[in-house]
Design an enzyme around this catalytic site. Sequence first.
Site, PDB file in Angstrom:
ATOM      1  NE  ARG A  80      84.630  35.260  16.448  1.00 28.07           N
ATOM      2  CZ  ARG A  80      83.614  35.778  17.132  1.00 28.07           C
ATOM      3  NH1 ARG A  80      82.652  34.983  17.589  1.00 28.07           N
ATOM      4  NH2 ARG A  80      83.553  37.068  17.392  1.00 28.07           N
ATOM      5  CE  LYS A 183      82.184  39.295  14.446  1.00 25.27           C
ATOM      6  NZ  LYS A 183      80.729  39.013  14.525  1.00 25.27           N
ATOM      7  CD  GLU A 219      74.899  32.809  13.767  1.00 20.13           C
ATOM      8  OE1 GLU A 219      74.375  33.007  14.872  1.00 20.13           O
ATOM      9  OE2 GLU A 219      76.101  32.992  13.548  1.00 20.13           O
TER      10      GLU A 219
END
Length: 338
Positions: A80, A183, A219
Amino acid sequence: MESINWKEFGFGYTKTDYNVRCHYRDGKWGELEVSSSDQINVHIASTGLHYGQQAFEGLKAFKGPDGKVRVFRIDENGKRLQSSSHGIMMAEMPLDLFREAVIKAIKLNERWIPPYESGASLYIRPVLFGNGAQVGVKASDEYTFAVFVMPVGPYFKEGFKPTDYVIYREYDRAAPQGTGIYKVGGNYAASLRGGTRAHDEGFSAVLFLDAKEKKYIDECGPANFFGIKDNTYVTPKSNTILPSITNKSLCQIAEDLGMNVERRPITVEELADFSEAGACGTAAVISPIRKIVDADNKIDYMYGEEAGERSFKLYETLRGIQYGTVEDKHNWNTIIEF
């Protein structure tokens, strides 16, 4: 260390003994370095400061009843971070170097790993940012990577207890085709105004909606959302939602437990159809939702004063895998050899 009350830890910063660093210069990564300082040199003209070239990860290590220390899905965090790096044009850290840095940071801070049944775990925070001087808007040619660790308790002080969330339509977390899937710090900065208002008004977090139509669940504060309908685990699918490693794991566990799994867009109105709902992520694992308040439309979606049966089973199974008390049939854990 014997005097530490591990149960007192919340989710905050604690200085531990060492951190691990690595620098990217001249087109290649250097050797890992160890530091006892929690300060880091940042160029005044770095792209990390000026243009948001910054990404981070969060993962945990757990000490089981057998005394072994397990790190949960370390490779998924490395992948990620690579995805985030690609998304904002940073140098990608090789997976083997990422693993080495994380494991080294854990080993160097072995005495800070909380004991089993303390309610705490060792949180691991890798961070990567552009540290080369650029005044024009372009990618850096130098990067700094660091890993620090610290013992933490529950992300929410309530622990595994249902809390309230709120929908505000005047705040967006990420734009379509933007950085929501990565992220990076900018997504979290964009959530601060709404999140602060939510806390001030007695809620745990904001349940963000998609920025384009304000129709679909995005989210859930700093976490992914899921709902339970009949025997089905339902979680949003969107190119603006961070791919949570915890959520990915819960999807697999749900299937292992005989549940159906659906990854698809979820409309606001569908919140009324769920019998259970929760937020999931590394920090909290699962945070059950008691109530979601649609502040604009004055609608409350209620899910119960206690965590639902399926949410509890999912939580207990994932935690058991992390601590080594439930079979790790998918080989998610890395056992650290000291």
